[in-house]
Scaffold this motif. Sequence first.
Motif, PDB file in Angstrom:
ATOM      1  N   SER A  23       0.998  -1.135   0.025  1.00  0.00           N
ATOM      2  CA  SER A  23       0.050  -0.140   0.083  1.00  0.00           C
ATOM      3  C   SER A  23       1.101   1.227  -0.080  1.00  0.00           C
ATOM      4  CB  SER A  23      -0.912   0.069   1.123  1.00  0.00           C
ATOM      5  OG  SER A  23      -1.576   1.291   1.151  1.00  0.00           O
ATOM      6  N   SER A 167      -4.122  -1.673  -0.613  1.00  0.00           N
ATOM      7  CA  SER A 167      -3.114  -1.794  -1.695  1.00  0.00           C
ATOM      8  C   SER A 167      -3.478  -2.305  -2.729  1.00  0.00           C
ATOM      9  CB  SER A 167      -2.070  -2.771  -1.255  1.00  0.00           C
ATOM     10  OG  SER A 167      -1.117  -3.071  -2.342  1.00  0.00           O
ATOM     11  N   ARG A 255       3.594  -6.085   6.376  1.00  0.00           N
ATOM     12  CA  ARG A 255       2.259  -5.239   6.573  1.00  0.00           C
ATOM     13  C   ARG A 255       1.690  -5.139   8.173  1.00  0.00           C
ATOM     14  NH1 ARG A 255      -1.158  -4.552   1.467  1.00  0.00           N
ATOM     15  NH2 ARG A 255      -3.037  -4.278   2.909  1.00  0.00           N
TER      16      ARG A 255
END
Length: 267
Positions: A23, A167, A255
């Motif tokens: 992302s 993302s 993440r």
Amino acid sequence: MSEHIIAFIMGIVEGLTEYLPISSTGHLILTGHLLGFEGDRAKTFEVVIQLGSILAIVVLYWKRFFSLLDFKSLNIKKNNRQRLNLLHVFLGILPASIVGFVLHDFIKNVLFSTTVVLVALVVGAFLLIYADKKHTTVTANTLDQLSYKQALYIGLFQCLAVWPGFSRAGSTISGGLLVGASKKTAAEFSFILALPIMVGATGLDVLKNMDAITSGDITTFVIGFVTAFVVALFACIGFLKLLDKVSLSTFAYYRILLAIVFAFIIL
């Protein structure tokens, strides 16, 4: 800190993250929060410099984009497979284009927050892990082996990317793996879909926020744009090489770790 330096830093962050399933929007929002660069100008700046990263794809894949103009490849065959063409791209961008257009104001006004991004980072990570584990059968080893149905399914997964932090690359690559594309094919199709999606998003956002941009902003926007373009050129090539060595779950764990770290810093 000077806005020019902030633009340079944001450009590096954008270029490094646009094509990785982690992302870029989420990283820009979090970085902007830490640097105190927020508000309508910042949101428009973030979209504009994303176009710089997208331009890198035009340079790297110019032959592929040129070949899309060959309308002879649109002829439908019995096996529903043809060389990658504009119809594949159209099917890949249609769902997210509709959702993004309809929900544009809601996304910009409600979803662009650090809390929303942190949640999206984690949820998107679980999708990556799931896709990585379920990726067993490959029916499309190259872009030219993608079917129209696979392109549409990948486009449906791309709708998840309207959630900042989820993302676009992560959603499309995950979708690609789940419908039978190889990791490289899923990543390259994600790259190609990025061009029309981001050009459209940038144009719409700039038109709606023209009043927030002044002539004094031009230098700041140009610095971010050019920096993102140059960094993305190298990041894109590096990502494709990295895919041969690591699993998508690696990016998922990053993440989750990032979300935890920022939760302690920001919340």
